[in-house]
Enzyme design. Structure first.
Site, mmCIF file in Angstrom:
data_model
loop_
_atom_site.group_PDB
_atom_site.id
_atom_site.type_symbol
_atom_site.label_atom_id
_atom_site.label_comp_id
_atom_site.label_asym_id
_atom_site.label_seq_id
_atom_site.Cartn_x
_atom_site.Cartn_y
_atom_site.Cartn_z
ATOM 1 N N ASN A 110 0.823 -1.225 0.000
ATOM 2 C CA ASN A 110 0.000 0.000 0.000
ATOM 3 C C ASN A 110 0.852 1.268 0.000
ATOM 4 O O ASN A 110 0.584 2.201 -0.739
ATOM 5 C CB ASN A 110 -0.959 -0.008 1.194
ATOM 6 C CG ASN A 110 -1.924 -1.174 1.122
ATOM 7 O OD1 ASN A 110 -2.011 -1.839 0.092
ATOM 8 N ND2 ASN A 110 -2.626 -1.446 2.193
ATOM 9 N N THR A 155 -14.978 39.416 -30.804
ATOM 10 C CA THR A 155 -15.803 38.957 -29.689
ATOM 11 C C THR A 155 -17.039 38.383 -30.372
ATOM 12 O O THR A 155 -17.455 38.873 -31.429
ATOM 13 C CB THR A 155 -16.219 40.101 -28.737
ATOM 14 O OG1 THR A 155 -16.961 41.060 -29.475
ATOM 15 C CG2 THR A 155 -15.004 40.787 -28.117
ATOM 16 N N HIS A 156 -17.598 37.326 -29.788
ATOM 17 C CA HIS A 156 -18.725 36.603 -30.406
ATOM 18 C C HIS A 156 -18.371 36.129 -31.816
ATOM 19 O O HIS A 156 -19.260 35.967 -32.649
ATOM 20 C CB HIS A 156 -19.990 37.474 -30.479
ATOM 21 C CG HIS A 156 -20.307 38.205 -29.217
ATOM 22 N ND1 HIS A 156 -21.099 37.683 -28.226
ATOM 23 C CD2 HIS A 156 -19.885 39.414 -28.757
ATOM 24 C CE1 HIS A 156 -21.181 38.549 -27.230
ATOM 25 N NE2 HIS A 156 -20.445 39.606 -27.520
ATOM 26 N N SER A 277 -6.791 14.781 -48.594
ATOM 27 C CA SER A 277 -8.004 13.962 -48.589
ATOM 28 C C SER A 277 -7.820 12.836 -49.592
ATOM 29 O O SER A 277 -7.135 12.996 -50.602
ATOM 30 C CB SER A 277 -9.192 14.833 -48.993
ATOM 31 O OG SER A 277 -10.233 14.027 -49.505
ATOM 32 N N LYS A 283 -7.748 19.414 -51.044
ATOM 33 C CA LYS A 283 -7.754 19.540 -49.593
ATOM 34 C C LYS A 283 -6.369 19.525 -48.956
ATOM 35 O O LYS A 283 -5.461 18.837 -49.392
ATOM 36 C CB LYS A 283 -8.590 18.398 -48.961
ATOM 37 C CG LYS A 283 -10.072 18.494 -49.231
ATOM 38 C CD LYS A 283 -10.747 19.692 -48.587
ATOM 39 C CE LYS A 283 -11.073 19.483 -47.131
ATOM 40 N NZ LYS A 283 -12.046 18.437 -46.867
ATOM 41 N N ASN A 285 -5.714 19.415 -44.952
ATOM 42 C CA ASN A 285 -6.477 19.433 -43.702
ATOM 43 C C ASN A 285 -5.612 19.626 -42.466
ATOM 44 O O ASN A 285 -4.536 19.024 -42.360
ATOM 45 C CB ASN A 285 -7.256 18.123 -43.562
ATOM 46 C CG ASN A 285 -8.281 17.942 -44.669
ATOM 47 O OD1 ASN A 285 -8.849 18.929 -45.144
ATOM 48 N ND2 ASN A 285 -8.489 16.722 -45.088
ATOM 49 N N GLU A 290 -6.903 19.311 -35.204
ATOM 50 C CA GLU A 290 -8.177 18.653 -34.893
ATOM 51 C C GLU A 290 -7.987 17.520 -33.895
ATOM 52 O O GLU A 290 -8.795 17.324 -32.991
ATOM 53 C CB GLU A 290 -8.810 18.107 -36.179
ATOM 54 C CG GLU A 290 -9.292 19.202 -37.115
ATOM 55 C CD GLU A 290 -9.660 18.629 -38.484
ATOM 56 O OE1 GLU A 290 -10.730 18.041 -38.607
ATOM 57 O OE2 GLU A 290 -8.850 18.750 -39.415
ATOM 58 N N GLN A 322 -6.382 0.604 -7.574
ATOM 59 C CA GLN A 322 -5.530 0.101 -8.650
ATOM 60 C C GLN A 322 -5.953 0.725 -9.986
ATOM 61 O O GLN A 322 -5.181 0.781 -10.937
ATOM 62 C CB GLN A 322 -5.625 -1.429 -8.716
ATOM 63 C CG GLN A 322 -4.770 -2.064 -9.775
ATOM 64 C CD GLN A 322 -4.623 -3.566 -9.560
ATOM 65 O OE1 GLN A 322 -3.937 -3.999 -8.660
ATOM 66 N NE2 GLN A 322 -5.290 -4.348 -10.386
ATOM 67 N N LYS A 325 -4.130 4.186 -12.111
ATOM 68 C CA LYS A 325 -2.953 4.368 -12.960
ATOM 69 C C LYS A 325 -3.212 4.513 -14.455
ATOM 70 O O LYS A 325 -2.665 5.414 -15.100
ATOM 71 C CB LYS A 325 -1.974 3.211 -12.728
ATOM 72 C CG LYS A 325 -1.236 3.351 -11.403
ATOM 73 C CD LYS A 325 -0.435 2.118 -11.091
ATOM 74 C CE LYS A 325 -0.694 1.505 -9.747
ATOM 75 N NZ LYS A 325 -1.975 1.573 -9.120
HETATM 76 N N1 ARG Z 1 -1.422 -3.417 -7.656
HETATM 77 C C1 ARG Z 1 -1.894 -2.719 -6.496
HETATM 78 C C2 ARG Z 1 -2.315 -1.296 -6.919
HETATM 79 O O1 ARG Z 1 -1.981 -0.898 -7.983
HETATM 80 C C3 ARG Z 1 -0.822 -2.636 -5.476
HETATM 81 C C4 ARG Z 1 -1.290 -2.494 -4.065
HETATM 82 C C5 ARG Z 1 -1.908 -3.725 -3.621
HETATM 83 N N2 ARG Z 1 -2.216 -3.700 -2.241
HETATM 84 C C6 ARG Z 1 -3.041 -4.581 -1.690
HETATM 85 N N3 ARG Z 1 -3.280 -4.496 -0.449
HETATM 86 N N4 ARG Z 1 -3.610 -5.498 -2.435
HETATM 87 O O2 ARG Z 1 -3.026 -0.596 -6.215
#
Ligand code: ARG
Length: 459
Positions: A110, A155-156, A277, A283, A285, A290, A322, A325
Site C-alpha cells: 500500500n 468577440t462573439h 483527402s 484539400k 487538412n 483537430e 488500482q 494508474k
Molecule cells: N497493484 C496494487 C495497486 O496498484 C498494489 C497495491 C496492492 N495492495 C493490496 N493491499 N492489495 O493498487
C-alpha cells in the site's frame, strides 16, 4: 501458481479472477521507481539495524542487477505476476534466496504503490513541464516574428477591434505560462513521501521515514499514515492541470483550424503538419490541430474517471485504487504527444499578412476609435457612441467604409470632426494608440514578449 501472500488462503486463485486482479500489464512501466524505492528501503532497514548492514548491501546489489537487466531487456516481465511489486520481489528472492524475503520488512504494497506512483508522476510532470516551456518559447518566438501584423480581434466571433497578431499569440503564451506554474505548484504537494506508512497504521519497527524520503528526492513525508496510503490528490491535481493545459491547446487548435479555412486564410500550416483527402484533391487538412482538440476529451475523461473512482472510498487502501494508474498514464502519453506535435506545427506555421489586414479593413472595427475621437474633443462617450453608430449605418446603406466618407459627411453629424479624423481611424493608429498596460500596441506586445522570455529563463 501459489501466491506470495498464500497463508490465510491457499493462494490458488481462479484463472479469470487472477487475470482480473493483475495489474502488471500497466504498472510494469513503474519498474524503475519500484526498484529505486526498494533500494532506499533496504538501505534504511540496514542503517536502522532492522536487518544486517551486509544484508542491506546485498539486497541493494540484487535490486540493482534487476534494474539493469530489465532496462537492457535481459530480463522480461512475467505477465502472470500480480503486479510490478510482486514481480520484483519474486525475482529478487529467486536471485538471493531467503534474503530476498527480508525486503518487505516494515513495508506494505500500500505504501509501496503510493511511493512508486508519486515518483513516476513526478518524473512525468517534469517532462511535461519542460515540453510546455518549449511550446511557450515557440509561441513567443512566433509572436516576435509576427509582432506587428494587423488582424481583426473578435468577440462573439464578430470582428470587434483591430489587434496585432503578436498580441493574439501572446495571449496563448500567457496561458502556457500559467500551465507551467500550475504544474510546479502541483509538484510541490506531490513531492512528499508515503513510504513508511506501511499498510495503514505505521509500524512497530524503528524506521526512519525521513532517511528514505531524502534518498528518493522528496521534500518531506506524509504526516498521517492513513492519508499517506489512501491519498491520490497528487494524481487528481496533475490530471486537472493537464486538463486545463489541453483546454488551452484545444482553443488554440480551434483558432488554427478556423484560420486555415478558405474563409479566413490567415495562416498556412506546413505540408509536414497537414494531411490530404483521399478523394478531394484540393484539400489540405489541419488534422494535427483537430486531433489535439479531439484528444482533449480523453484527458478530461481521465480526470473524471479518477475523481469518480475515489469519491466513495473509505479509508484507507481499497483495491479500487488500482484503477488510478491507467487513466493517468493515458493522460501523460496523450499530453506528451500533443505538446510535441503542437510545437512543430506552430514553429512551421506561416501568417498571411495581406489576408489578415484585408479582414481587418472590413467590418468597421475602427468604430470605437471614431467615438473616442469625439470623446477626446470633449463629447460625452454615450453621445459619441451614437454618432459613430449612425455613421456606420450610413456606410452600410451606401456600401462604403468609414475611411472613405467625405469630411462633409462626418461634419454633418458633429462640428468636432476635422481632417485629423482620417488619421485617428486608420487601423495602424487604432492599434498603436492602445497603449494601456497589456493592450495591443506594439510596445505592449514587446513588453509581453520580454516578460515571457524572462519567466521561461527562470526555470
Ligand atoms: N497493484 C496494487 C495497486 O496498484 C498494489 C497495491 C496492492 N495492495 C493490496 N493491499 N492489495 O493498487
Amino acid at each position: 501458481m501459489a501466491k506470495m501472500w498464500a497463508g490465510r488462503t491457499d493462494g490458488a486463485v481462479n484463472v479469470l479472477a487472477d487475470d482480473f486482479n493483475s495489474s502488471i500489464h500497466f504498472d510494469s512501466r513503474m519498474f524503475e521507481e519500484d526498484i529505486k524505492g526498494s533500494m532506499a528501503h533496504a538501505a534504511m532497514l540496514g542503517a536502522q539495524g532492522i536487518i544486517e548492514k551486509d544484508e542491506a548491501d546485498r539486497l541493494i546489489e540484487g535490486l540493482s542487477s534487476i534494474l539493469s537487466d530489465l532496462s537492457s531487456g535481459a530480463l522480461a516481465f512475467d505477465m502472470t505476476a500480480e503486479d510490478i511489486h510482486m514481480f520484483v520481489e519474486q525475482v529478487l528472492t529467486e536471485r538471493l534466496g531467503d534474503l530476498g524475503k527480508k525486503l518487505h520488512t516494515a513495508r506494505s504494497r500500500n505504501d509501496q504503490v503510493a511511493l512508486d506512483f508519486r515518483m513516476y508522476l513526478r518524473r512525468a510532470l517534469d517532462e511535461i513541464r519542460a515540453l510546455t516551456k518549449k511550446l511557450c518559447a515557440t509561441v513567443t518566438e512566433k509572436a516576435e516574428e509576427y509582432a506587428d501584423l494587423i488582424m481583426p480581434g473578435y468577440t462573439h466571433l464578430q470582428r470587434a477591434q483591430p489587434i496585432l497578431f503578436g498580441h493574439h499569440l501572446m495571449a496563448y503564451a500567457m496561458m502556457l505560462l500559467r500551465d507551467i506554474d500550475r504544474l510546479a505548484d502541483c509538484r510541490r504537494r506531490m513531492n512528499v513521501s508515503p513510504i513508511g506508512c506501511c499498510a495503514l497504521a505505521g509500524t512497530t519497527y524503528r524506521t526512519d521515514r525521513y532517511f528514505e524520503a531524502e534518498k528518493l528526492g522528496f521534500d518531506g513525508i506524509c504526516l498521517n499514515s492513513l492519508d499517506g496510503v489512501s491519498d491520490r490528490d497528487f494524481a487528481l491535481e496533475m490530471l486537472s492541470a493537464l486538463s486545463v493545459l489541453m483546454m488551452h491547446l484545444s482553443r488554440f487548435s480551434e483558432e488554427i483550424i478556423l484560420w486555415c479555412s478558405w474563409e479566413f486564410k490567415f495562416v498556412e500550416l506546413s505540408d509536414s503538419f497537414t494531411t490530404g483527402s483521399s478523394i478531394m484533391p484540393q484539400k489540405k487538412n489541419p488534422d494535427m490541430a483537430e486531433l489535439v482538440r479531439g484528444k482533449t476529451g480523453r484527458v478530461y475523461g481521465d480526470l473524471m474517471a479518477l475523481l469518480t473512482t475515489m469519491k466513495g472510498l473509505p479509508l484507507a487502501y481499497n483495491k479500487d485504487m488500482q484503477e488510478d494508474k491507467e487513466g493517468v498514464f493515458d493522460a501523460i502519453d496523450t499530453v506528451t504527444m500533443c505538446l510535441k506535435v503542437f510545437d512543430g506545427m506552430v514553429a512551421t506555421m506561416k501568417a498571411n499578412k495581406e489576408n489578415m489586414l484585408r479582414a481587418a479593413q472590413k467590418g468597421f472595427i475602427n468604430a470605437t476609435d471614431l467615438a473616442d475621437y469625439l470623446v477626446k474633443k470633449g463629447m460625452p462617450f454615450r453621445t459619441a457612441y451614437k454618432i459613430s453608430g449612425g455613421l456606420v449605418a450610413k456606410c452600410i446603406r451606401e456600401n462604403t467604409v468609414l475611411e472613405e466618407l467625405p469630411l462633409g459627411a462626418f461634419r454633418a453629424e458633429s462640428e468636432l470632426f476635422e481632417e485629423s479624423v482620417y488619421e485617428a481611424i486608420s487601423l495602424r493608429t487604432c492599434v498603436e494608440t492602445r497603449i494601456s498596460e497589456g493592450g495591443t500596441s506594439l510596445a505592449s506586445v514587446k513588453k509581453q514578449i520580454e516578460y515571457a522570455k524572462n519567466c521561461l529563463q527562470m526555470n
